[in-house]
Write an enzyme that holds these catalytic residues in place. Structure first.
Site, short mmCIF file in Angstrom:
data_model
loop_
_atom_site.label_atom_id
_atom_site.label_comp_id
_atom_site.label_asym_id
_atom_site.label_seq_id
_atom_site.Cartn_x
_atom_site.Cartn_y
_atom_site.Cartn_z
N PHE A 1 -14.18 3.27 4.58
CA PHE A 1 -13.24 2.46 3.81
C PHE A 1 -12.83 3.24 2.57
O PHE A 1 -13.68 3.68 1.80
CB PHE A 1 -13.87 1.12 3.42
CG PHE A 1 -12.86 0.19 2.81
CD1 PHE A 1 -12.04 -0.59 3.63
CD2 PHE A 1 -12.70 0.09 1.43
CE1 PHE A 1 -11.08 -1.44 3.08
CE2 PHE A 1 -11.75 -0.75 0.88
CZ PHE A 1 -10.94 -1.51 1.70
N VAL A 2 -11.53 3.42 2.39
CA VAL A 2 -11.04 4.22 1.27
C VAL A 2 -10.12 3.43 0.34
O VAL A 2 -9.47 2.47 0.77
CB VAL A 2 -10.30 5.49 1.76
CG1 VAL A 2 -11.27 6.52 2.31
CG2 VAL A 2 -9.23 5.15 2.81
N ASP B 1 -4.91 2.13 10.77
CA ASP B 1 -6.32 1.92 11.05
C ASP B 1 -6.46 1.41 12.49
O ASP B 1 -6.47 2.19 13.43
CB ASP B 1 -6.82 0.92 10.00
CG ASP B 1 -8.32 0.81 9.93
OD1 ASP B 1 -8.99 1.84 10.02
OD2 ASP B 1 -8.82 -0.32 9.79
N ASP C 1 -6.06 -0.24 -1.43
CA ASP C 1 -6.74 -1.17 -2.32
C ASP C 1 -8.05 -1.69 -1.74
O ASP C 1 -8.29 -1.66 -0.54
CB ASP C 1 -5.85 -2.39 -2.59
CG ASP C 1 -5.71 -3.28 -1.36
OD1 ASP C 1 -5.27 -2.75 -0.31
OD2 ASP C 1 -6.05 -4.47 -1.43
N ASP D 1 0.56 3.37 4.24
CA ASP D 1 -0.56 3.99 3.54
C ASP D 1 -1.61 4.46 4.54
O ASP D 1 -2.12 5.57 4.45
CB ASP D 1 -1.17 3.02 2.51
CG ASP D 1 -1.53 1.65 3.08
OD1 ASP D 1 -1.22 1.37 4.26
OD2 ASP D 1 -2.12 0.84 2.33
N GLY E 1 0.77 -1.25 0.00
CA GLY E 1 0.00 0.00 0.00
C GLY E 1 0.80 1.29 0.00
O GLY E 1 0.35 2.29 -0.53
N ARG F 1 -5.41 0.64 -6.48
CA ARG F 1 -4.28 1.32 -5.86
C ARG F 1 -3.81 2.50 -6.71
O ARG F 1 -3.26 3.47 -6.20
CB ARG F 1 -3.10 0.35 -5.69
CG ARG F 1 -3.35 -0.79 -4.71
CD ARG F 1 -2.03 -1.51 -4.44
NE ARG F 1 -2.20 -2.79 -3.77
CZ ARG F 1 -2.31 -2.95 -2.46
NH1 ARG F 1 -2.30 -1.91 -1.66
NH2 ARG F 1 -2.43 -4.16 -1.93
P1 IMP Z 1 -4.29 -1.76 10.62
O1 IMP Z 1 -5.72 -2.03 10.93
O2 IMP Z 1 -3.85 -0.42 11.15
O3 IMP Z 1 -3.41 -2.87 11.11
O4 IMP Z 1 -4.17 -1.71 9.04
C1 IMP Z 1 -3.95 -2.89 8.32
C2 IMP Z 1 -4.00 -2.68 6.86
O5 IMP Z 1 -5.36 -2.73 6.46
C3 IMP Z 1 -3.50 -1.38 6.29
O6 IMP Z 1 -2.10 -1.33 6.10
C4 IMP Z 1 -4.20 -1.40 4.94
O7 IMP Z 1 -3.50 -2.20 4.02
C5 IMP Z 1 -5.52 -2.04 5.28
N1 IMP Z 1 -6.58 -1.03 5.47
C6 IMP Z 1 -7.05 -0.51 6.60
N2 IMP Z 1 -8.04 0.38 6.35
C7 IMP Z 1 -8.17 0.42 5.00
C8 IMP Z 1 -9.02 1.17 4.10
O8 IMP Z 1 -9.87 2.01 4.47
N3 IMP Z 1 -8.85 0.91 2.78
C9 IMP Z 1 -7.93 0.02 2.30
N4 IMP Z 1 -7.12 -0.67 3.10
C10 IMP Z 1 -7.25 -0.49 4.43
MG MG Z 2 -1.20 -2.07 3.93
#
Ligand code: IMP
Ligand code: MG
Length: 181
Positions: free
Chosen positions: A157-158, A108, A164, A105, A49, A170
């Site tokens: 969700f973006v 979350d 992606d 990227d 990402g 992407r």
């Molecule tokens: P985490 O929840 O912070 O561990 O994020 C894990 C991964 O989920 C991120 O690096 C992204 O690849 C993916 N992700 C989280 N939120 C989004 C979103 O809104 N769109 C696309 N990918 C996301």
């Molecule tokens: Mg990622």
């Protein structure tokens, strides 16, 4: 535009346009360059990402540094809540004694970065910080310190600019809210 390349318009709502992204990245590049001047810096992109963001960000930097990549499996690949994180492609460079800036990227839940921080810390970098294009504070499960961020977004969700949906979209030049089918 070809609807095989971008999703149908009713699935997409542009949240941050190309000009806004470019302006923010230029600003971040300047700040990071100033902060790391004179330091041994390694910019670490989290695949896949962060690829677009890392390339554009580093082009706006005016100090010398190294680039490396790491790939971690996302819990999202299995389900939203599996919580399993592992390294699928490790760094090639030795980060011991170096100033490391992780480029993401999106932060979350923080689960991926929380794991990555713990893992990379054991390699004794001089310093370990995070730079993310998008920050979603409302979704945080694990507290992670974000030093540099592009945009704060609510719990939506973006896609685009590296982000992606099932590995697609992407390459969109903007960040858009995506209504998952
Ligand atoms: P985490 O929840 O912070 O561990 O994020 C894990 C991964 O989920 C991120 O690096 C992204 O690849 C993916 N992700 C989280 N939120 C989004 C979103 O809104 N769109 C696309 N990918 C996301
Ligand atoms: Mg990622």
């Amino acid at each position: 535009m070809n609807d095989k390349i971008i999703p149908s318009v009713d699935q997409l709502k542009i949240i941050i346009n190309q000009e806004e992204i470019e302006a923010k990245i230029a600003e971040l590049g300047k700040t990071i360059s100033n902060d790391y001047a004179g330091k041994e810096l390694i910019m670490v992109g989290v695949l896949r990402g962060s690829a677009y963001f890392l390339v554009d960000l580093t082009r706006k930097m005016h100090i010398p540094f190294a680039i490396d990549f790491i790939s971690i499996s996302s819990y999202r690949e299995q389900s939203e809540t599996a919580g399993v994180v592992r390294i699928t492609k490790d760094l090639d460079l030795n980060i011991s004694g170096k100033h490391v800036l992780i480029v993401e990227d999106i932060v979350d839940t923080g689960l991926s970065l929380g794991y990555l921080l713990r893992n990379l810390k054991t390699r004794n970098p001089a310093d370990l910080k995070i730079c993310t294009l998008v920050n979603v504070e409302a979704r945080r499960i694990v507290e992670v310190p974000v030093e540099y961020k592009g945009f704060d977004l609510p719990n939506i969700f973006v896609v685009g600019y590296g982000l992606d949906y099932k590995e697609k979209y992407r390459n969109l030049q903007f960040i858009a809210e995506f209504n998952r089918p």
